[in-house]
Design a protein around this motif. Structure first.
Motif, PDB file in Angstrom:
ATOM      1  N   SER A  95      -3.599   3.520   1.331  1.00 29.99           N
ATOM      2  CA  SER A  95      -3.428   3.534   2.786  1.00 29.99           C
ATOM      3  C   SER A  95      -4.440   2.613   3.453  1.00 29.99           C
ATOM      4  O   SER A  95      -5.405   2.169   2.835  1.00 29.99           O
ATOM      5  N   ALA A 148       0.743  -0.038   6.370  1.00 29.20           N
ATOM      6  CA  ALA A 148       0.924  -0.281   4.943  1.00 29.20           C
ATOM      7  C   ALA A 148       0.134  -1.548   4.653  1.00 29.20           C
ATOM      8  O   ALA A 148       0.220  -2.514   5.404  1.00 29.20           O
ATOM      9  N   ALA A 200       2.576   3.866   0.270  1.00 33.67           N
ATOM     10  CA  ALA A 200       1.461   3.268   1.036  1.00 33.67           C
ATOM     11  C   ALA A 200       1.614   3.556   2.526  1.00 33.67           C
ATOM     12  O   ALA A 200       0.658   3.964   3.194  1.00 33.67           O
ATOM     13  N   ARG A 212       1.035   7.309   3.123  1.00 34.24           N
ATOM     14  CA  ARG A 212      -0.386   7.691   3.083  1.00 34.24           C
ATOM     15  C   ARG A 212      -1.120   7.201   4.336  1.00 34.24           C
ATOM     16  O   ARG A 212      -2.019   7.875   4.830  1.00 34.24           O
ATOM     17  N   SER A 213      -0.714   6.024   4.839  1.00 34.15           N
ATOM     18  CA  SER A 213      -1.331   5.540   6.082  1.00 34.15           C
ATOM     19  C   SER A 213      -0.950   6.473   7.231  1.00 34.15           C
ATOM     20  O   SER A 213      -1.771   6.774   8.106  1.00 34.15           O
TER      21      SER A 213
END
Ligand code: NAI
Length: 332
Positions: A245, A258, A276, A279-280
Motif C-alpha cells: 500500500s 496503488a 495493493a 491495502r491502500s
C-alpha cells in the motif's frame, strides 16, 4: 458517512477500483464515493489531465483513493501523481512493507514503514537543458522546512505506533549540501521523541542492509529520489508492487494510492490483482479512524491470500480480479 474522492485511473485502474468498491460495500464501510478521474483517460476524453472537477472534489473532501495513472516516458505530460503531490503539498509518501502469510518471499519477518519526502529533492522540477553545450542539469532542491516536516512525520508515526527506531537514509558524505539537511533535521527533531532511537545510514549501505537483513529496520525516512527507489525495493522484499500500500499525506489532505502502474499489458483482461489498492484503501480507513472495518477486511484478505486457488495469476492462482474480490467478500 464520509465522502471520499475516488480516482479510478488508467489501464487496470477501473478493474481494481470496482473490486475495492464491492468489498467495501459488502463490509458496510460508512463512506460514499465521489468518482472523478484523471490521467490518460480524461486526457483522451476531454483534453484534460487533471479536470477542474477533480480538483474541486479533492478540495471539498480532503481525502481520496487513487488508482494508477499512465505517464508517458520522456515527452508528453508531466506526471499527474507528481502534480497532485506538489499542488496539495502532500509531503509524506508513506509506504509500509510487511510480510504476509501466503505471499511467498525470501524473508519472513519484514515489518517496516518508509517515509519518503514527496515534493522536493531531484523531483522539484528544476531542470535545464543546454543544447549547445550538450549539458543537462536536474537540480536537487532540498529545504530545511521540507526536511523537518518529513522527519517529524516519521518520528510522530514511530511514537504513535509504538515503533522503536527511526533510520535516516542519506548521502551526506558526498552531497555536502542537499544531503546534510535531513540529518540535521533528524538530530533536532529526535530531541522531541526521546523514547524513539534513531540512526543514520548512507544510502548505498542502506540498500545492502535492506536486501540482506531487512528485519533490523522499523521506520525509515529519506529524501525523494532515494525514497522512490527504496520504496520499490522494500515492496520487493514482501511480495512486490501488487501487494503493498501507499499514501501521500499532507497537513490538510491525504491521497491513498496503488503504488504499481497502470499495467497496460494486462488491462481489461480481468487479470489484475486488487490487493495493493485494497491495502491502500485500508490505510485510508485507519487514517479515518475506522479501525474495526480496516481489521475486518484485512483479516478476510489475509485468509484469501493463503489459498492460492482464490488468488490472481501474479500470486500463482487462477482467479480473475472479480473472483478474487468475491473470495475476500466470502471471508469477511
Ligand atoms: P506497472 O506497475 O504498470 O507494471 C509492471 C508489471 O507489473 C507489468 O507486468 C504488470 O502487468 C504488472 N502489474 C502491475 N500491477 C499489477 C497488478 N495490480 N496485478 C497484476 N500485475 C500487475 O509498471 P510499468 O509497466 O512500468 O508502467 C505502466 C504505466 O504506469 C506507465 O505509464 C507508468 O508511468 C505508470 N505508473 C504509474 C504509477 C502510479 O500511478 N502510481 C506508478 C508506476 C507507474
Amino acid at each position: 458517512m464520509t465522502t471520499v474522492t475516488l480516482i479510478p485511473g488508467d489501464g487496470i485502474g477501473p478493474e481494481i477500483t470496482e473490486a475495492v468498491k464491492a468489498i467495501f460495500e459488502a463490509a458496510q464501510v460508512p463512506i460514499t464515493w465521489e468518482e472523478e478521474n484523471a490521467g490518460q483517460t480524461t486526457f483522451d476524453a476531454m483534453g484534460e489531465l487533471i479536470p477542474a472537477s477533480l480538483i474541486a472534489s479533492l478540495e471539498r473532501n480532503c481525502i481520496a483513493l487513487k488508482g494508477p495513472i499512465t505517464t508517458p516516458v520522456g515527452k508528453g505530460f508531466k506526471s499527474v501523481n507528481v502534480q497532485l503531490r506538489q499542488k496539495f503539498d502532500l509531503y509524506s509518501n508513506v509506504r509500509p512493507a510487511k510480510t504476509t502469510a501466503g505471499v511467498k518471499t525470501r524473508f519472513e519477518n519484514v515489518d517496516l514503514v518508509l517515509f519518503r519526502e514527496n515534493t522536493e529533492g531531484l523531483y522539484a522540477g528544476l531542470e535545464l537543458w543546454d543544447e549547445r553545450l550538450g549539458i543537462a542539469d536536474s537540480i536537487a532542491r532540498v529545504t530545511v522546512d521540507g526536511c523537518y516536516k518529513i522527519v517529524r512525520a516519521a518520528f510522530q508515526y514511530a511514537q504513535k505506533h509504538n515503533r522503536k527506531k527511526v533510520t535516516v537514509a542519506h548521502k551526506a558524505n558526498i552531497l555536502k549540501q542537499a544531503g546534510r539537511l535531513i540529518l540535521e533535521a533528524a538530530a533536532q527533531v529526535s530531541k522531541e521523541f526521546p523514547e524513539v532511537v534513531w540512526e543514520d545510514k548512507i544510502i548505498d549501505n542502506m540498500c545492502m542492509q535492506l536486501v540482506s537483513k531487512p528485519e533490523q529496520f522499523d521506520v525509515v525516512v529519506t529524501t525523494n529520489l532515494f525514497g522512490d527507489i527504496l520504496s520499490d525495493l522494500c515492496a520487493g522484499l514482501v511480495g512486490g508492487l501488487g501487494v503493498v500500500s501507499g499514501a501521500n499525506i499532507g497537513d490538510d489532505m491525504a491521497i491513498f494510492e496503488a503504488v504499481h502502474g497502470s499495467a497496460p499489458d494486462i488491462a481489461g483482461q480481468g487479470l489484475a490483482n486488487p490487493t495493493a489498492l485494497l491495502r491502500s484503501a485500508l490505510m485510508m480507513l485507519e487514517h479515518m479512524g475506522l479501525h474495526d472495518k480496516a481489521k475486518l477486511i484485512e483479516n478476510a484478505l489475509e485468509k484469501t491470500l493463503q489459498d492460492k486457488d482464490c488468488c490472481t495469476r501474479d500470486l500463482g492462482g487462477k482467479a480473475s480480479t472479480s473472483e478474487f474480490a468475491q473470495h475476500i467478500i466470502s471471508n469477511l
